[in-house]
Design a protein around this motif. Structure first.
Motif, short mmCIF file in Angstrom:
data_model
loop_
_atom_site.label_atom_id
_atom_site.label_comp_id
_atom_site.label_asym_id
_atom_site.label_seq_id
_atom_site.Cartn_x
_atom_site.Cartn_y
_atom_site.Cartn_z
N ASP A 86 -2.83 5.87 -4.28
CA ASP A 86 -3.91 6.82 -4.01
C ASP A 86 -4.62 7.27 -5.27
O ASP A 86 -5.85 7.43 -5.29
CB ASP A 86 -3.39 8.03 -3.22
N LEU A 137 -7.29 4.16 -5.02
CA LEU A 137 -8.34 4.55 -4.09
C LEU A 137 -9.24 5.65 -4.64
O LEU A 137 -10.42 5.72 -4.28
CB LEU A 137 -7.72 4.99 -2.76
N TYR A 165 -5.32 -0.71 4.52
CA TYR A 165 -6.00 -1.14 3.30
C TYR A 165 -5.31 -2.35 2.68
O TYR A 165 -5.97 -3.25 2.15
CB TYR A 165 -6.05 0.01 2.29
N GLY A 166 -3.98 -2.37 2.72
CA GLY A 166 -3.26 -3.53 2.21
C GLY A 166 -3.61 -4.79 2.97
O GLY A 166 -3.83 -5.85 2.39
N GLU A 208 0.84 -1.20 0.00
CA GLU A 208 0.00 0.00 0.00
C GLU A 208 0.88 1.25 0.00
O GLU A 208 1.70 1.45 0.90
CB GLU A 208 -0.90 0.00 1.25
N GLY A 209 0.74 2.07 -1.04
CA GLY A 209 1.38 3.38 -1.07
C GLY A 209 2.89 3.36 -1.16
O GLY A 209 3.53 4.34 -0.81
N ILE A 236 -1.66 -1.03 -3.99
CA ILE A 236 -2.63 0.05 -3.80
C ILE A 236 -1.91 1.39 -3.91
O ILE A 236 -0.87 1.59 -3.28
CB ILE A 236 -3.30 -0.04 -2.42
N LEU A 275 -12.71 -1.75 -1.82
CA LEU A 275 -11.66 -2.77 -1.84
C LEU A 275 -12.24 -4.18 -1.69
O LEU A 275 -11.75 -5.13 -2.31
CB LEU A 275 -10.64 -2.51 -0.73
N THR A 327 0.90 -9.77 3.01
CA THR A 327 0.72 -8.32 3.05
C THR A 327 1.82 -7.67 3.88
O THR A 327 2.22 -8.19 4.92
CB THR A 327 -0.67 -7.93 3.59
#
Length: 469
Positions: free
Chosen positions: A41, A67, A177-178, A8-9, A39, A159, A172
């Motif tokens: 943004d 997102l 969110y991940g 994530e990010g 993921i 998601l 993960t």
């Protein structure tokens, strides 16, 4: 073996930190097929990778999730839902940011394919929200509560409806969110889930929210509960929960992870790339390096303030701030601060940008790190492997790296200061500047510590063992 790595990010859109670690990790396991589920943004980042990941033969698939696409979902016609009691309770707990049944939620938004926008405009949602307003926010405007809760729920429900790539293991590299995608993969294909935290995600978000101006004070506790709820979902379902050092493992257990599933796997670096970097000659100037990203969490402003104080005590000193730009606005603020303090950019403070660290390390006498939050920073390990001692903030396991973990009696190889403490940082930098012999001795001990405990191949063996299990 096919492993789905969930990020994530970070990787492959950003340089440094977790991204650098992940890139080396993938290349070190050529016999494992990796599916990347990443993921970001904004959808404008699609395909814009900082690494040549498409050329890696063991990366067989890349699935990108953005997102801001969640904001493009449109509500259809009004829907009257017929939820079971368990499903309604799961939805209610989700909206209230309590521990919930993610299996029921995955079923609704993955299998039944409920449109998140339809649900968020339904009578069922409004009924749950009204109860929350009455019980928890009687003095807040209904519209404020509605928009706050809706902004929390949109990415989560979006998601939960994403197509899940097939894999033998879902791994993960954070909660949040991940982690939610990891829970979804575990639900969809009944495959094991591994969580590897570099920092404690929920604690980092809590620190950000406490300081954030965009969150209304009355809703800060709700946002904090939201991120702890997401962490709880992964902790409860992961077969293994790894961390980088002992105190992080204890924090994970405190937050609800099963102690029997929690494992410490320290970071490792390619020691041979750094061990032969020559020490800088004594030329009358002390050069200080900071290998960071230009981002608020790295607290570059405190670094600049402290360096300014240091220049009032001694003139023969330079600061080199290396690394890419994560936050353009923050980067500009840092450069403005340099001007305000009368520092001379290009002379006693230098911003080389993204460079080859092993080459640039030759210019340094020692390094500094001023982060507000860290896990086990690779930049500190690389500095020590290069025989450069460090001054760091006391975050993550920095003190452990500089003073030794239990059983490591090699000695002190740097100084720790409280986060955001300008005076303490300036004082310890001054102390390090004053004694070249001390720096050389610390550097030799630091290199020995990395050689013994923080080598990359050993780290990879431990993760590979988890996969094989």
């Amino acid at each position: 073996m096919r492993v789905c790595l969930i990020l994530e990010g970070s990787y492959p859109y950003a340089n440094g930190g977790v991204s650098s670690w992940m890139n080396q990790y993938i290349q070190a396991m050529p016999d494992v097929e990796f599916v990347l589920w990443v993921i970001a943004d904004k959808a404008e980042k699609k395909g814009k990778y900082k690494y040549d990941v498409l050329s890696y033969p063991n990366v067989v698939e890349i699935n990108e999730v953005f997102l801001d696409d969640a904001l493009k979902l449109k509500a259809g016609k009004e829907v009257k839902y017929h939820f079971t009691e368990a499903q309604r309770e799961a939805l209610s707990n989700l909206i209230e940011c309590k521990s919930t049944s993610w299996e029921d939620l995955c079923y609704l938004f993955q299998d039944k394919k409920i449109n998140p926008s339809d649900f968020l405009m339904s009578e069922d949602f409004l009924k749950i929200l009204t109860e929350l307003c009455v019980n928890d926010y009687p003095n807040a405007a209904f519209a404020d509560t509605f928009h706050t809760i809706r902004s929390m729920m949109i990415p989560v429900l979006y998601l939960l409806g994403r197509k899940v790539p097939k894999a033998d293991i879902y791994h993960t590299i954070c909660t949040g969110y991940g982690g939610l995608l990891g829970v979804l993969g575990h639900y969809k294909y009944k495959k094991p889930l591994i969580l590897s935290e570099h920092g404690i995600y929920s604690r980092e978000r809590e620190e950000e929210i406490i300081r954030a101006a965009w969150v209304q004070p009355s809703f800060k506790k709700q946002w904090i509960r939201f991120y702890y709820m997401l962490s709880d979902a992964v902790y409860k379902r992961a077969k293994y929960v790894t961390s980088l050092f002992t105190n992080a493992r204890l924090t994970q257990i405190e937050l609800g992870a099963d102690p029997d599933k929690c494992i410490v796997i320290s970071n490792g670096i390619h020691y041979d790339n750094f061990k032969d970097i020559p020490l800088k000659e004594d030329d009358g100037v002390v050069d200080i390096g900071a290998v960071i990203r230009m981002a608020p969490i790295k607290d570059v402003k405190t670094m600049i303030y402290s360096f300014s104080e240091l220049t009032h005590k001694m003139k023969n000193v330079r600061l080199h701030i290396l690394g890419g730009i994560d936050d353009e606005e923050y980067n500009e603020q840092c450069h403005d601060l340099v001007k305000q303090l009368g520092l001379k950019e290009g002379e006693n403070i230098i911003f080389p940008g993204q460079v080859q660290v092993t080459e640039y390390m030759k210019k340094f006498d020692f390094t500094i790190l001023t982060s507000i939050s860290e896990g086990q920073p690779l930049s500190v390990l690389e500095s020590l492997a290069s025989r450069r001692p460090c001054v760091t903030t006391e975050v993550g396991c920095c003190r452990e790296l500089l003073e030794g973990a239990p059983g490591d009696d090699l000695g002190v190889v740097g100084f720790c200061v409280p986060p955001m403490h300008r005076e303490a940082l300036a004082e310890e930098m001054y102390r390090m500047c004053q004694d070249r012999n001390m720096r050389i001795k610390m550097g030799e001990l630091g290199q020995r510590r990395v050689d013994l405990y923080y080598r990359h191949p050993e780290m990879i063996k431990k993760y590979k063992k988890l996969y094989d299990n």
